[in-house]
Write an enzyme that holds these catalytic residues in place. Structure first.
Site, mmCIF file in Angstrom:
data_model
loop_
_atom_site.group_PDB
_atom_site.id
_atom_site.type_symbol
_atom_site.label_atom_id
_atom_site.label_comp_id
_atom_site.label_asym_id
_atom_site.label_seq_id
_atom_site.Cartn_x
_atom_site.Cartn_y
_atom_site.Cartn_z
ATOM 1 N N CYS A 79 0.831 -1.211 0.000
ATOM 2 C CA CYS A 79 0.000 0.000 0.000
ATOM 3 C C CYS A 79 0.865 1.262 0.000
ATOM 4 C CB CYS A 79 -0.917 0.008 1.220
ATOM 5 S SG CYS A 79 -1.885 1.531 1.377
ATOM 6 N N HIS A 143 -4.044 0.939 8.037
ATOM 7 C CA HIS A 143 -4.574 0.495 6.744
ATOM 8 C C HIS A 143 -6.000 -0.052 6.858
ATOM 9 C CE1 HIS A 143 -4.187 -1.027 2.587
ATOM 10 N NE2 HIS A 143 -4.850 -2.091 3.030
ATOM 11 N N ASN A 183 -13.982 8.579 -1.699
ATOM 12 C CA ASN A 183 -14.589 7.398 -2.298
ATOM 13 C C ASN A 183 -14.222 6.200 -1.440
ATOM 14 O OD1 ASN A 183 -15.351 8.980 -4.535
ATOM 15 N ND2 ASN A 183 -13.487 8.477 -5.652
ATOM 16 N N HIS A 196 -8.699 7.064 2.835
ATOM 17 C CA HIS A 196 -8.149 8.328 2.332
ATOM 18 C C HIS A 196 -9.228 9.095 1.594
ATOM 19 C CE1 HIS A 196 -8.061 5.969 -1.372
ATOM 20 N NE2 HIS A 196 -7.868 7.099 -2.055
ATOM 21 N N GLN A 198 -9.632 12.734 -1.268
ATOM 22 C CA GLN A 198 -8.941 13.446 -2.336
ATOM 23 C C GLN A 198 -9.433 14.887 -2.385
ATOM 24 O OE1 GLN A 198 -8.293 11.185 -6.128
ATOM 25 N NE2 GLN A 198 -9.724 9.727 -5.203
#
Length: 371
Positions: A79, A143, A183, A196, A198
């Site tokens: 990742c 994660h 998303n 995460h 954006q």
């Protein structure tokens, strides 16, 4: 519960900017600094995106062919958003972090400035470089985490990071709209599973924003009032679709909800964007947003993590800014535990939505799964 946050700006091996937003010691006080450098050997990012105007709709379409080879659903061990280790160098050089924001390695926007021209020399098809900027916001080094499980202090740090980046990107030359979003889920089309978000800084006002602004401007010309303020007040008066309400924010299922699960989260005060929120509003936003995301995960029986999009609608930069008002649109394309809402002929071709449920039923279920 105002969180103190320190920003540390550094750069990755290819020159992209990386910003740490720290809320824990020893970094928040400045007792220690993030001196770790990116040890990778990376070529410079070559974003050759362009935008072309569709003469039939007036909309700008972005073409980013360099994104075809971007990272796609890597294993957890590979990742790029996890902290770096002695054996694995990632997009985040530090061995640990609180929240990190960096320029996307495969940006949709960000081409160098250049001259505009025409496709095939036809005046119908103007095109120009897709300037702007795309950033990635890593919410946590964990994660396997999800936003709903973050401590309130960390959720508030994310709010501060989004607000800070909204202000910074709004000040860039040529930027017309700053869009923060998350998303989640392969059903949505994510390419990275790490939690995460954006941020896109568009060189134009996107179609949905243009529609919202046009309707708001028409409403103000007719009534002298803010359309989004009137919608919020009407939802609060009715109460039938309200699912969360506090001193500064309210969440409701809109009366004309399109998606099988949809929530709008709006501030009580008229503000243009996240950067304009004061400390009490940011504190309560962290509480409300985390709460509602948790309800989304409990909405469908047997579904541990529902796919969703969290989209922050903000006022544009410059012209028409007075017509914009901040709100978050949180929605899922899942319509049942084992079914998705597909945008078929009517929705995709004609933009005419057909819902398989009612806003009132959505709201009732969201109240059932409240913590």
């Amino acid at each position: 519960m105002t969180t103190r946050v320190r920003q540390t700006v550094t750069h990755l091996a290819d020159g992209r900017e990386l910003i740490y937003f720290d809320d824990t010691e020893p970094f928040v006080s400045g007792a220690a600094t993030r001196e770790v450098h990116d040890r990778r050997d990376l070529p410079p990012v070559a974003a050759a995106s362009e935008i072309r105007r569709d003469p039939l709709t007036g909309e700008w379409v972005t073409f980013a062919a360099h994104r075809m080879d971007r990272t796609f659903l890597p294993a957890a061990a590979d990742c790029p958003l996890c902290p770096s280790t002695a054996t694995s160098a990632t997009e985040i050089p530090a061995g640990d972090y609180d929240v990190a924001v960096f320029e996307n390695r495969f940006p949709s926007l960000g081409a160098p400035s250049g001259t505009s021209d025409l496709v095939d020399d036809e005046p119908l098809w103007p095109r120009r470089p897709a300037t702007g900027r795309c950033e990635v916001v890593a919410f946590t080094p964990d994660h396997g985490a999800r936003f709903a499980d973050l401590p309130l202090t960390r959720a508030r740090t994310v709010v501060d990071a989004l607000a800070a980046r909204t202000a910074a990107l709004s000040a860039l030359p040529g930027v017309r709209q700053v869009f923060c979003f998350e998303n989640r889920g392969v059903e949505i089309g994510v390419t990275l599973q790490h939690p995460h978000g954006q941020i896109y800084a568009y060189p134009f006002v996107p179609p949905r924003s243009r529609t919202l602004l046009d309707r708001a401007r028409e409403h103000r010309a007719r009534t002298g009032r803010s359309l989004q303020r009137d919608v919020l007040d009407a939802e609060l008066r009715a109460g039938t679709r309200v699912v969360w309400s506090g001193e500064h924010w309210s969440g409701y299922v809109p009366a004309a909800a399109r998606w099988p699960l949809e929530i709008h989260l709006a501030p009580h005060r008229d503000v243009p964007d996240l950067a304009a929120l004061d400390d009490p509003e940011r504190d309560e936003l962290a509480v409300a947003y985390r709460d509602l995301l948790g309800r989304v995960d409990r909405f469908f029986p047997g579904v541990d993590r529902a796919p969703y999009i969290a989209a922050w609608h903000q006022a544009p930069v410059g012209e028409d800014r007075e017509s914009g008002r901040l709100f978050c649109q949180l929605f899922s394309l899942r319509r049942a535990p084992d079914k998705l809402k597909y945008l078929a002929g009517s929705e995709s071709a004609m933009g005419a939505w057909i819902s398989d449920t009612t806003p009132e039923r959505i709201a009732a279920r969201l109240r059932e799964v409240a913590p």
